[in-house]
Design an enzyme around this catalytic site. Structure first.
Site, short mmCIF file in Angstrom:
data_model
loop_
_atom_site.label_atom_id
_atom_site.label_comp_id
_atom_site.label_asym_id
_atom_site.label_seq_id
_atom_site.Cartn_x
_atom_site.Cartn_y
_atom_site.Cartn_z
CG ASP A 145 5.61 0.75 -4.11
OD1 ASP A 145 4.54 0.12 -3.90
OD2 ASP A 145 6.72 0.18 -4.17
CB CYS A 174 0.04 -1.21 -1.46
SG CYS A 174 -1.51 -0.71 -2.23
CG HIS A 197 -2.30 1.74 1.35
ND1 HIS A 197 -1.18 1.73 0.55
CD2 HIS A 197 -1.91 1.29 2.57
CE1 HIS A 197 -0.14 1.31 1.26
NE2 HIS A 197 -0.56 1.03 2.48
#
EC number: 3.4.19.12
Length: 317
Positions: free
Chosen positions: A176, A179, A299
């Site tokens: 979102d 991370c 990520h």
């Protein structure tokens, strides 16, 4: 195709990634590609489409500031002796189902700058692709459950002089925009002897950590402005946005805010496990750092290594 290094840069799809390691630290990555996903600079923390070059300067002056808030202090400390350098090239292209069949890499220019000198590398790459049906990496757009734990286990080993970790658990973190901060906050709780935070608490801790990191940028502007790409005030204002990605500067700051070491890992298929690519805050100790797993496309997940733990210093929380 001429590619210039840009500090810690990633691209989510159709990407060519060049990594430059200085010792055990991942110091530079460049990614270039076009798709619906933007190329992303970890050093800047901002989403950008193209990169044409970079500059790096290194401060040899350690400075520290102390804060009586939730998190601790910040100390800049850079080594004065340049460690051994290594160049790596990797290619990521899952949707196109491509793989690299031939690479010719020629170093054109290499020159260094450490506050008094300039560091840059220009690399010429000739890349020929051939089809393959195998995907190169997982989709960064997936939204993981924060309690989603994946366990991997086997004996440890070494690869190219680096330890390979094969007994570990990955704690899935939602993608979102928080991370990095979620992963660090999760690791902070575990390292402090607290229970793993639920999704709501994890988000609140991540946002608080982000705020404190941004505040430290402001407080230490003279020492941090040199490694912020673009306008400093704009950068800090944008990094306060809970949906803006963080990167190397934020990890560096977080280690000092928390007064805890942070180690970043990546999967290495050739090694058959995880290897560490960056370490921060080692002046606070090298044992049992906060561990995060970087997937190479922007990520981060929280990470647990299953090994005997050394004594853990007291938390600054």
């Amino acid at each position: 195709m001429m590619i210039c290094y840009s500090p810690i840069t990633t691209c989510s799809r159709n990407a060519i990634s060049i990594k430059r390691h200085l010792g055990s630290r991942l110091y530079g990555v460049v990614a270039h590609g076009s798709s619906k996903f933007s190329c992303y600079s970890l050093l800047s923390g901002l989403s950008r489409r193209h990169y044409t070059g970079f500059r790096v300067s290194v401060s040899n002056r350690p400075s520290s500031w102390h804060d009586k808030g939730l998190f601790g202090s910040v100390l800049i400390n850079r080594p004065t002796v340049a460690p051994k350098e290594k160049l790596e090239v990797s290619f990521l292209s899952p949707e196109a189902n491509m793989k690299c069949s031939k690479i010719e890499s020629n170093m054109r220019n290499l020159y260094c700058y450490s506050r008094f000198a300039y560091t840059g590398v220009i690399v010429s790459l000739l890349v020929c692709y051939s089809s393959t049906s195998q995907s190169a990496y997982a989709d960064s757009s997936r939204d993981k459950d924060a309690n989603n734990v994946h366990h991997h286990s086997s004996d440890g080993k070494f690869h190219n002089g680096k330890r390979v970790y094969t007994d570990y658990s990955i704690i899935g973190i939602p993608g979102d925009g928080r991370c990095l901060f979620r992963s660090v906050a999760h690791g902070f709780c575990l390292r402090s002897g607290k229970l793993a935070p639920g999704e709501k608490m994890q988000r609140e801790l991540a946002d608080e950590l982000r705020t404190r990191v941004a505040d430290e940028f402001i407080q230490r502007r003279q020492e941090t402005e040199w490694f912020v790409e673009g306008d400093f005030d704009t950068y800090v204002r944008q990094i306060r946005d809970p949906h803006v990605w963080g990167g190397e500067p934020e990890l560096f700051m977080a280690s000092h805010v928390l007064q805890m070491p942070i180690t970043v890992y990546m999967k290495d298929d050739k090694a058959g496990g995880l290897i560490s690519i960056a370490e921060y805050g080692q002046e606070y100790g090298k044992d049992d750092p906060i561990r995060v797993l970087y997937h190479g496309f922007g990520h981060y997940d929280a990470l647990l290594l299953h090994e005997s733990k050394a004594s853990i210093p007291k938390s600054k929380l």
